[in-house]
Design an enzyme around this catalytic site. Sequence first.
Site, PDB file in Angstrom:
ATOM      1  CG  ASP A 179      -1.573   1.045   1.277  1.00 32.73           C
ATOM      2  OD1 ASP A 179      -1.791   2.380   0.736  1.00 32.73           O
ATOM      3  OD2 ASP A 179      -3.074   1.346   2.162  1.00 32.73           O
ATOM      4  CE  LYS A 204      -8.333   8.319   2.100  1.00 37.11           C
ATOM      5  NZ  LYS A 204      -6.953   6.619   2.390  1.00 37.11           N
TER       6      LYS A 204
HETATM    7  C1  LIG Z   1      -7.078   5.912   3.209  1.00 36.79           C
HETATM    8  C2  LIG Z   1      -6.880   4.880   3.051  1.00 36.79           C
HETATM    9  C3  LIG Z   1      -7.343   3.945   2.593  1.00 36.79           C
HETATM   10  C4  LIG Z   1      -8.891   2.948   2.338  1.00 36.79           C
HETATM   11  O1  LIG Z   1      -8.999   3.892   0.920  1.00 36.79           O
HETATM   12  P1  LIG Z   1     -10.721   4.787   0.858  1.00 36.79           P
HETATM   13  O2  LIG Z   1     -10.161   5.249  -0.282  1.00 36.79           O
HETATM   14  O3  LIG Z   1     -11.337   5.446   1.972  1.00 36.79           O
HETATM   15  O4  LIG Z   1     -11.119   3.292   0.779  1.00 36.79           O
HETATM   16  C5  LIG Z   1      -6.282   2.623   2.284  1.00 36.79           C
HETATM   17  N1  LIG Z   1      -4.729   2.398   2.733  1.00 36.79           N
HETATM   18  C6  LIG Z   1      -4.289   4.369   3.512  1.00 36.79           C
HETATM   19  C7  LIG Z   1      -3.369   4.098   3.489  1.00 36.79           C
HETATM   20  C8  LIG Z   1      -5.213   5.100   2.921  1.00 36.79           C
HETATM   21  O5  LIG Z   1      -4.901   6.829   3.738  1.00 36.79           O
END
Ligand SMILES: *Cc1c(COP(=O)(O)O)cnc(C)c1O
Length: 389
Positions: A179, A204
Site C-alpha cells: 500500500d 489521497k
Molecule cells: C484511506 C486509505 C485506505 C482506504 O482508502 P479509501 O479510499 O478510503 O477506501 C487504504 N490505505 C491507506 C493507507 C489509506 O490512507
Amino acid sequence: MAKQKQQEIGFATAAIHVGSEPDSLTGAVGPAIVPTSTYAQDELGKPRQGYEYARVTNPTRDRLQECLAALEGGITSRVFASGMAAVTALCTMMKRGDHLVCTNNVYGGVPRLFNQILVNYDLEFSYVDTSNAGLVEKAIRKNTRYVYVETPTNPLMTISDLEAIAKICRRKGVELIVDNTFMSPYFQRPLEFGAHMVLHSTTKFLNGHSDGLGGVIVCSTKEQADKLAFIQKTAGAIMSPFECWLVLRGVKTLAVRMEQHNRNGMKVAQFLSGHRKVKRVFYPGLPDHAQYDLAKRQMGGYGSMITFETGSLANAKKLLKRVGAVCTLAESLGGVETLISHPASMTHAAIGEKGRKEIGLTDGMVRISVGIEDVEDIIADLDQALNAI
Ligand SMILES: *Cc1c(COP(=O)(O)O)cnc(C)c1O
C-alpha cells in the site's frame, strides 16, 4: 536522497501525458468523461471499439489505468470505487484456507475488513511488525498467499524494508502487495524493489484535492491484470468515469504537489520537534527517526504525514479544538489542504484499545497531513493551538 530509477520519459511528463493523449476524433486536449452504461454494436457480437458494457470497460477508466501504471512502473492497473474496494478485490483472489501476513499498524479499515468480514470466508490473517523483515519470514506459512505491507505505516510512520521483504517473498513463492498511499509513486516505487502489486487509495495524494473516492491496484503481470479485470467485471466495484477523470486531472500536478508537501512536511516536523508542548514526533525525514537511513535509501522524499505525541487525550482534545484557521479537523489525508486528526478515536477506533496498545498508538497522538498552503500559516495555526495545552 535516493534517486528513483528513471523511466524513458520523466515522472512529471508521464503524469501529464500518459493516458491523456488528445482525443482522436476532435483533438480535444482535455480527456473526455464518457458517462455511458452501454455501447452500440454494429452487428451481433461486434462492438465498435471493443467496448460493450461500462462495468467491464470505459474509455476514461482506460486512460487513468494506463497513467497510474506508468507512474508506478507496472504493466497496467485496475481502478476501483475506493481504496477499500481495491483491497477487497485483491482479497477475492484468495481461496478458502489461504493466509495473508499484514503489517501490524496499517490503515484501520484494512484489519476491520480482514477481522470482521473476511475471516468468515475461511481466510486467515496474521499481523506482524514488518519493519523487522525476519518477522515477516517467520510469519509465512505453507498456505500464505500474500504479504501485505504499508510503508510508512499509518499512523506511526514505521518503515519496512521493501527490498528485503520482496526477496523473502520471492524465495518463498508468496506475493508482496504494498500500500503506497502515503508516499505516492513520486517518492516510492515498490515494484522497483521487487513487490508484485502496488495498491493505493487514490482518494489521497493521487487525486490530491479531497473531492473524490477511489482505489487502484497496479499490476506487474498479465495474469494479475486479467484476474483483476475479471473481478471488476464480475464483482463490479469499479471507479466511475467522473472519478476517473478527477484522478486523471489530479495526478497531472502530483510531482509539484509532492515536492511542496515534502518541503512543508519537513518544516512542520522540525517546528513540532522543537516545540515544548510536543513530546515526540514521528516523521521519517527527521534524523532521529529509528529508520531514517532506510527511509533515505528507499524513498525519494519523506512526504507530509506526521504523527506527534501531545501527552494525553485531554491535551489532544484541547489542541484539536483550537486549530482551525488553516488546519481542518477531519479524517483522510493527501489533499492540498492541511488535515489534522486523532487516530485513536477516528481512523483507528475499529482496532480497539488492545489493538492500539499493541502497536503503540496512544490517546495523546495527533496525526497531521500537511497541505500545500503557505507553511508559515500552517505553523502559526499549530503554534497557537499547542500553546493552549
Ligand atoms: C484511506 C486509505 C485506505 C482506504 O482508502 P479509501 O479510499 O478510503 O477506501 C487504504 N490505505 C491507506 C493507507 C489509506 O490512507
